[in-house]
Design a protein around this motif. Structure first.
Motif, PDB file in Angstrom:
ATOM      1  N   UNK A  20      -1.170  11.455 -17.574  1.00 30.99           N
ATOM      2  CA  UNK A  20      -1.974  12.017 -16.481  1.00 30.99           C
ATOM      3  C   UNK A  20      -1.616  11.299 -15.178  1.00 30.99           C
ATOM      4  N   UNK A  21      -1.069  12.013 -14.194  1.00 27.43           N
ATOM      5  CA  UNK A  21      -0.812  11.388 -12.899  1.00 27.43           C
ATOM      6  C   UNK A  21      -2.141  11.102 -12.180  1.00 27.43           C
ATOM      7  N   UNK A  22      -2.248   9.910 -11.595  1.00 28.38           N
ATOM      8  CA  UNK A  22      -3.459   9.494 -10.893  1.00 28.38           C
ATOM      9  C   UNK A  22      -3.060   8.880  -9.555  1.00 28.38           C
ATOM     10  N   UNK A  23      -3.807   9.225  -8.527  1.00 24.32           N
ATOM     11  CA  UNK A  23      -3.566   8.701  -7.184  1.00 24.32           C
ATOM     12  C   UNK A  23      -4.832   8.032  -6.668  1.00 24.32           C
ATOM     13  N   UNK A  24      -4.684   6.859  -6.051  1.00 24.14           N
ATOM     14  CA  UNK A  24      -5.790   6.164  -5.390  1.00 24.14           C
ATOM     15  C   UNK A  24      -5.649   6.376  -3.895  1.00 24.14           C
ATOM     16  N   UNK A  49      -3.482  -0.324 -10.657  1.00 21.84           N
ATOM     17  CA  UNK A  49      -3.451   0.792  -9.711  1.00 21.84           C
ATOM     18  C   UNK A  49      -3.927   0.303  -8.354  1.00 21.84           C
ATOM     19  N   UNK A  50      -2.994   0.039  -7.485  1.00 19.26           N
ATOM     20  CA  UNK A  50      -3.363  -0.334  -6.130  1.00 19.26           C
ATOM     21  C   UNK A  50      -3.476  -1.822  -5.899  1.00 19.26           C
ATOM     22  N   UNK A  51      -4.116  -2.159  -4.801  1.00 21.46           N
ATOM     23  CA  UNK A  51      -4.159  -3.550  -4.349  1.00 21.46           C
ATOM     24  C   UNK A  51      -5.033  -4.445  -5.229  1.00 21.46           C
ATOM     25  N   UNK A  52      -4.909  -5.753  -4.995  1.00 19.64           N
ATOM     26  CA  UNK A  52      -5.704  -6.733  -5.741  1.00 19.64           C
ATOM     27  C   UNK A  52      -7.160  -6.734  -5.320  1.00 19.64           C
ATOM     28  N   UNK A  53      -7.440  -6.255  -4.115  1.00 24.64           N
ATOM     29  CA  UNK A  53      -8.825  -6.162  -3.638  1.00 24.64           C
ATOM     30  C   UNK A  53      -8.963  -4.924  -2.761  1.00 24.64           C
TER      31      UNK A  53
END
Length: 111
Positions: A20-24, A49-53
């Motif tokens: 499943x493709x997922x975008x933040x 998925x994405x940054x550390x914070x």
């Protein structure tokens, strides 16, 4: 470690939803800003998925259900699932599981 993780389960087939493709995205008054993209692994998970914070603000996870349905030969009513959320101060990690079926979905803040 990423601030966001997710897990997608296909409740109709009774197994993890792999592929499943997922975008933040960060959302606000202007055009959404894409922060990261990934695809669920064989266990239906995205562990990074994405940054550390996450900075204060509003965010959205976009799950490409149409891609998953086509890949698994299922007929889904939903083509995408968008989950918008606002992180609370002091929390470093957010796990957002999605339970998916051809005609419905459910999401919650996991641990």
């Amino acid at each position: 470690m990423s601030a966001i993780t997710t897990h997608v389960l296909d409740t109709a087939l009774g197994r993890p939803a792999a592929g499943v493709p997922v975008r933040l995205e960060r959302i606000g008054d202007t055009t959404p800003q894409s922060l990261a993209e990934s695809v669920t692994d064989a266990d239906g998970r995205i562990r990074e998925l994405g940054p550390e914070s996450l900075e204060p603000g509003s965010y959205r996870l976009v799950f490409d259900v149409a891609h998953y349905a086509a890949a698994t030969g299922q007929d889904y009513f939903l083509s995408a699932v968008d989950i918008s959320f606002t992180p609370t101060e002091g929390r470093a990690h957010y796990h957002v599981p999605l339970l998916l079926s051809p005609f419905a979905c459910s999401a919650y803040r996991g641990s």
